[in-house]
Design a protein around this motif. Structure first.
Motif: not given
Lengths: 271, 261
Positions: B76-78, B81-82, B147, B150
């Motif tokens: 996962p990473g910015p 966004g989830v 989200v 970021v």
């Protein structure tokens, strides 16, 4: 519905009066039964005598050197409270730290959890001889016993709390770019806080039990010592006063902890 | 700039309790272009959330691979966004602190950025509330703001409005479109609501019942805001309904047979 019924039923009597009613009746009954001789006052002192003794124990000036229950209450209470604070404080620090590691890291669980589960069923009172041999008749014995006793509920509840961190919150943190070490402090620990406070409350209760046990057998001061010593003198009035002293201090410290928890957990759905 | 490439992705799970392997996705391939708003539509249990979890990096595919701008997804990473159906807000943090969670840099900058996104999702005045004090719609706004703050290239939304009441859902859909128009993220929106997909997306991927395959890709070339009663929309709805109904029936029969056997 229920609260409405209660209000209409006893509207005239304030809550404080209603709640004090039963204790007051018990105390009056106790006093009466001793006075008319149904209860033997050699074994059961009347509340009036207990109060008088308590007053002298707290506020009395040491005129008679032979009576250890004149004006010594504060130093006894302080000794006990300091031991509880030291033991409980150490248990809180070690218990929360270890519980967090065990709950979060598989390796820590494998290394530490079996030992905790092995030692946990041993009643803390069974540690008394060992504590005396190892630490002698000093405060350290009491602090050790209190610390050990408070440690187990704290570590077990912290572990459970950290294990139950909702996985979706960990996912949310990872997706926002949070590293694993950071997640431990920013997600796991705060999410486990309700469980941690449950452990701390249980631990504090155990701590007050154990300070009395320790002072009865392993240390020569404090409320537990006063309680046990007065038994040798058959000072039943002191025994009862000491019992209520310990109860009062335990209650007070629990209230303080609950206040702190209520503030720290003001975000929680139900606490 | 973000292009998502999904190449021959299959995913199977081991069901430990029943001792069998369940195929959730079967050879899914598609390419989602930069700034596209894509909806993945399918019956419940078709693996559409699994696909989203793979895009997010929460799960790895059993076969195939997923690329963001040509680079494989490892974690996962910015940049992705989830937005979760369950909001997944940190309950011990206030609205402001939740939005600041993923931000770096000086405290003053973080705070200013978070305040901008509080404004964007219309939550001014609620900065210092805790999630438990907010309605479902407000919580999902916080989740969206957290989200967006970021600044990810891709927005992955997993049935984000499914738990909301109908009116709130409509409002949220409209606001999401406004935000998307302004920020131009690539959006992958998972839903089981045909109308929601028709309201939002440029393109629909219709998925089959388990194991999920892409049955059909439908482009929706209608200007927004869309009138769901318009004849073109009605035609599309009818077509999609037919596809999905068949799938739901097939899934139901299979499950019934599995229970019999």
């Amino acid at each position: 519905m229920r609260s409405v019924a209660r209000r209409t039923g006893r509207g005239a009597v304030p809550a404080a009066v209603r709640r004090l009613l039963t204790p007051v009746i018990v105390v009056l009954l106790w006093e009466g039964l001793v006075r008319v001789g149904v209860l033997d006052r050699r074994f059961i002192p009347p509340p009036s005598v207990v109060l008088a003794t308590w007053f002298v124990w707290i506020f009395g000036r040491g005129t008679t050197i032979s009576d250890p229950y004149v004006g010594t209450w504060l130093s006894s209470a302080r000794d006990s409270a300091v031991r509880v604070a030291l033991g409980f404080g150490a248990a809180a620090v070690v218990g929360v730290a270890l519980g967090t590691l065990v709950g979060w890291f598989r390796a820590a669980e494998d290394l530490v959890d079996p030992l905790i589960q092995l030692l946990r069923p041993i009643p803390i009172t069974a540690w008394v001889p060992f504590a005396i041999i190892f630490f002698g008749f000093y405060t350290m014995s009491a602090v050790f016993l209190i610390g050990l006793g408070a440690f187990f509920p704290i570590v077990v509840n912290t572990t459970a709390g950290v294990r139950q961190v909702p996985p979706i919150l960990v996912r949310a943190a990872r997706m926002l770019g949070t590293g694993s070490g950071e997640i431990l402090f920013r997600v796991a620990l705060p999410a486990a806080l309700p469980s941690i406070f449950t452990g701390l409350r249980l631990g504090l209760g155990v701590a007050w039990v154990l300070v009395i046990v320790a002072e009865m057998v392993a240390v020569k001061s404090g409320l537990g010592y006063a309680l046990w010593n007065s038994y040798y003198y058959l000072r039943t009035d002191v025994i009862v006063a000491a019992m209520f002293s310990v109860g009062g201090l335990g209650f007070l410290s629990d209230r303080i902890l609950v206040r702190i928890a209520a503030h720290a957990l003001r975000w929680a759905e139900a606490f | 700039m973000a292009v998502l490439t999904i190449e021959n992705v299959s995913k199977s799970f081991r069901d430990v309790s029943r001792g069998e392997t369940i195929a959730a996705l079967h050879e899914v391939s598609c390419t989602i272009g930069d700034q596209e708003f894509v909806a993945i539509l399918g019956p419940s249990g078709c693996g559409k959330s699994t696909l989203l979890n793979i895009l997010a990096g929460f799960d790895a595919p059993s076969h195939g691979r997923v690329l963001v701008d040509g680079r494989p997804i490892a974690r996962p990473g910015p940049d992705r966004g989830v937005v979760f159906q369950e909001y997944a807000l940190f309950p011990w943090l206030t609205v402001q602190q939740n939005i600041e969670f993923g931000l770096r840099g000086r405290a003053a900058d973080r705070s200013a950025t978070a305040r901008r996104y509080v404004e964007l999702v219309g939550l001014r005045g609620f900065e210092h509330r805790y999630p438990k004090e907010l309605s479902g719609g407000m919580r999902q706004r916080v989740s969206l703001a957290r989200v967006l703050a970021v600044d990810p290239a891709v927005l992955l939304m997993d049935e984000p409005f499914a738990a909301l009441d109908a009116l709130t859902r409509q409002l949220m859909q409209r606001e999401l479109l406004e935000i998307w128009a302004r920020t131009r993220k690539t959006v992958v929106f998972v839903t089981h609501s045909i109308d929601e997909a028709l309201t939002l997306a440029d393109r629909l991927y219709i998925m089959s019942a388990r194991p999920g395959r892409i049955l059909e890709v439908i482009d929706i070339d209608l200007p927004r805001p869309r009138d769901l009663a318009a004849p073109q929309v009605n035609d599309l709805r009818g077509r999609i309904n037919g596809l999905i109904e068949g799938e739901v029936r097939r899934a139901f029969m299979e499950r019934a047979q599995a229970l019999d056997g």
